[in-house]
Write a protein that holds these residues in place. Structure first.
Motif, PDB file in Angstrom:
ATOM      1  N   HIS A  86      27.985  24.452  65.951  1.00 47.67           N
ATOM      2  CA  HIS A  86      27.878  23.378  64.972  1.00 47.67           C
ATOM      3  C   HIS A  86      27.880  23.964  63.565  1.00 47.67           C
ATOM      4  CE1 HIS A  86      25.716  20.490  67.990  1.00 47.67           C
ATOM      5  NE2 HIS A  86      26.844  20.995  68.457  1.00 47.67           N
ATOM      6  N   ASP A  88      26.778  24.837  60.201  1.00 47.08           N
ATOM      7  CA  ASP A  88      25.400  25.016  59.746  1.00 47.08           C
ATOM      8  C   ASP A  88      25.381  25.906  58.494  1.00 47.08           C
ATOM      9  OD1 ASP A  88      22.602  24.931  59.751  1.00 47.08           O
ATOM     10  OD2 ASP A  88      22.409  26.442  61.332  1.00 47.08           O
ATOM     11  N   GLN A  91      22.242  27.675  57.532  1.00 43.49           N
ATOM     12  CA  GLN A  91      21.665  28.574  58.538  1.00 43.49           C
ATOM     13  C   GLN A  91      20.306  28.081  59.055  1.00 43.49           C
ATOM     14  OE1 GLN A  91      23.489  31.297  59.756  1.00 43.49           O
ATOM     15  NE2 GLN A  91      25.038  30.221  58.589  1.00 43.49           N
ATOM     16  N   THR A  92      20.209  26.771  59.319  1.00 44.93           N
ATOM     17  CA  THR A  92      18.949  26.207  59.832  1.00 44.93           C
ATOM     18  C   THR A  92      18.723  26.567  61.299  1.00 44.93           C
ATOM     19  OG1 THR A  92      19.952  24.144  60.590  1.00 44.93           O
ATOM     20  CG2 THR A  92      19.188  24.225  58.279  1.00 44.93           C
ATOM     21  N   LYS A  93      19.812  26.763  62.038  1.00 43.82           N
ATOM     22  CA  LYS A  93      19.762  27.078  63.463  1.00 43.82           C
ATOM     23  C   LYS A  93      18.976  26.026  64.253  1.00 43.82           C
ATOM     24  CE  LYS A  93      20.190  32.083  62.739  1.00 43.82           C
ATOM     25  NZ  LYS A  93      21.363  31.950  61.984  1.00 43.82           N
ATOM     26  N   HIS A  95      19.105  21.766  65.680  1.00 45.83           N
ATOM     27  CA  HIS A  95      19.868  20.547  65.935  1.00 45.83           C
ATOM     28  C   HIS A  95      18.919  19.364  65.766  1.00 45.83           C
ATOM     29  CE1 HIS A  95      23.022  18.077  67.601  1.00 45.83           C
ATOM     30  NE2 HIS A  95      22.151  17.564  68.452  1.00 45.83           N
ATOM     31  N   GLY A 102      18.591  19.755  60.050  1.00 47.14           N
ATOM     32  CA  GLY A 102      19.207  20.842  60.802  1.00 47.14           C
ATOM     33  C   GLY A 102      20.655  21.054  60.408  1.00 47.14           C
ATOM     34  N   HIS A 103      21.499  21.309  61.419  1.00 41.89           N
ATOM     35  CA  HIS A 103      22.929  21.541  61.178  1.00 41.89           C
ATOM     36  C   HIS A 103      23.514  20.415  60.331  1.00 41.89           C
ATOM     37  CE1 HIS A 103      22.642  23.091  65.556  1.00 41.89           C
ATOM     38  NE2 HIS A 103      22.412  24.112  64.745  1.00 41.89           N
TER      39      HIS A 103
END
Length: 167
Positions: A86, A88, A91-93, A95, A102-103
């Motif tokens: 996904h 991103d 860079q939240t890593k 979902h 998040g992404h």
């Protein structure tokens, strides 16, 4: 004259992805299109598809504009793995869905009718610059999306069934 200039600018920001069925063997038949347009509420995705399995499907922007198969985490060939994960950019890593933190590529779930068609518009409120999507992949997964990494990662959508490059 000013109205014509604004119309031209709006069209320049509109992007289109031709969506294809995908499998471990490759990119297959065309299923339709997704048109992405900027709005005051975020990026609008006009989805016009046929040939999907009926029901809910995870829908995401993926990092790389490549719908070819590749090796999955278990080392087996799988559909559209060249598209990466996904999108991103922060860079939240994580979902967390289209409204979460998040992404950025997490989009609202799509629902295909029993006959496999989707005619819907969904909005991604956190995507404010649609030009950043150019060259990324749009992905549709076999199953739905619970907007969480629990109990399964990435919303539990499973296999990739349709993919298109945003142009």
């Amino acid at each position: 004259m000013a109205a014509l200039a604004l119309t031209g600018a709006a069209r320049a920001e509109q992007l289109v992805a031709t969506m294809h069925a995908v499998s471990a063997e490759g990119v297959e038949q065309t299923l339709g299109t997704v048109t992405v347009t900027p709005t005051d509420a975020g990026a609008s995705f006009l989805v016009q598809l046929q040939g999907l399995p009926g029901g809910a499907h995870g829908f995401h922007v993926h990092a790389t504009g490549d719908c070819r198969p590749g090796n999955n985490a278990e080392g087996h060939m799988a559909a559209a793995m060249q598209a990466g994960g996904h999108w991103d950019p922060d860079q939240t890593k994580a979902h967390r869905g289209p409204d979460g933190d998040g992404h950025l590529g997490d989009l609202p779930v799509l629902t295909a009718q029993a006959d496999g068609t989707v005619s819907a518009t969904v909005v991604a409120p956190r995507i404010t610059d649609v030009t950043a999507l150019r060259g990324k992949a749009l992905m549709i997964h076999a199953g739905g999306d619970n907007y969480s990494d629990e109990p399964k990662p990435l919303g539990g959508g499973g296999a990739r069934v349709a993919c298109g490059v945003i142009r």
